[in-house]
Design a protein around this motif. Structure first.
Motif: not given
Length: 204
Positions: A2, A46, A55
């Motif tokens: 992420i 996200e 995100r």
């Protein structure tokens, strides 16, 4: 993986063809609706796409969408109507005031721009916000009035009256350079919501 982007995310998005967003939401596998709902709820969203997950946190997204009544009714599927999305945008019915074949170019109102900039700059220093005694009393009355449970189409579209009104009251408070929500902030916010209610009733 992420990817976290550590910048202040503030965006005003003017969509002259809001129908295109609704069409995209209805596409199988499209996550746009879920992302926008998450941003509205908490400012955090996200995109969990394989290999390029991203995100964002503390984001503030403002979408100004323009759409005809026919297109709104055509492209808004029952999922959006009954599962949450359509009670997040404020629905405001507008009509053009007059017909002008050759519009005059409007110069920017620099005085208004400067006044808004000054108020927004001061509002960033407000800190914690609370109700005044009279503001809390009025808010309790408004909350009781608008907190109506129902399962019909109109009830679902108008199901988030409380956060809509209090968010609008907070804007009024900030523009007034106050740190407490007063009756004069709640009153106009409630009146604006009443217009949105009338708009929804006219459309559906």
């Amino acid at each position: 993986t992420i990817v976290a982007i550590s910048v202040s995310l503030r965006l005003i998005d003017v969509e002259s063809e809001y129908a295109a967003i609704l069409k995209r939401m209805s596409t199988h596998g499209n996550t746009l609706e879920e992302i926008l709902e998450a941003l509205w709820d908490s400012g955090t969203a996200e995109n969990m796409s394989k290999g390029s997950a991203e995100r964002c946190t503390n984001a503030h997204l403002n979408i100004v969408g323009h759409i005809t009544i026919n297109d709104l009714l055509k492209y808004q599927d029952t999922v959006g109507l009954f599962n949450g999305w359509m009670n997040r945008p404020l629905i405001v019915l507008t009509k053009r005031h007059q017909k002008i074949s050759v519009p005059t170019f409007l110069l920017p109102d620099t005085d208004l721009q400067n006044r808004i900039y000054e108020k927004v700059t001061k509002a960033q220093q407000i800190g914690e916000v609370s109700f005044s005694q009279d503001g809390r009393k009025l808010w309790d009355e408004v909350y009781e009035k608008v907190s109506v449970d129902g399962e019909g189409l109109i009830d679902n579209i108008l199901a988030r009256a409380e956060p809509h009104i209090i968010r609008t009251a907070l804007i009024n408070m900030a523009l007034d350079n106050k740190s407490q929500i007063e009756p004069e902030h709640i009153g106009p916010a409630t009146a604006f919501w009443d217009y949105c209610v009338n708009s929804v009733n006219h459309i559906w």
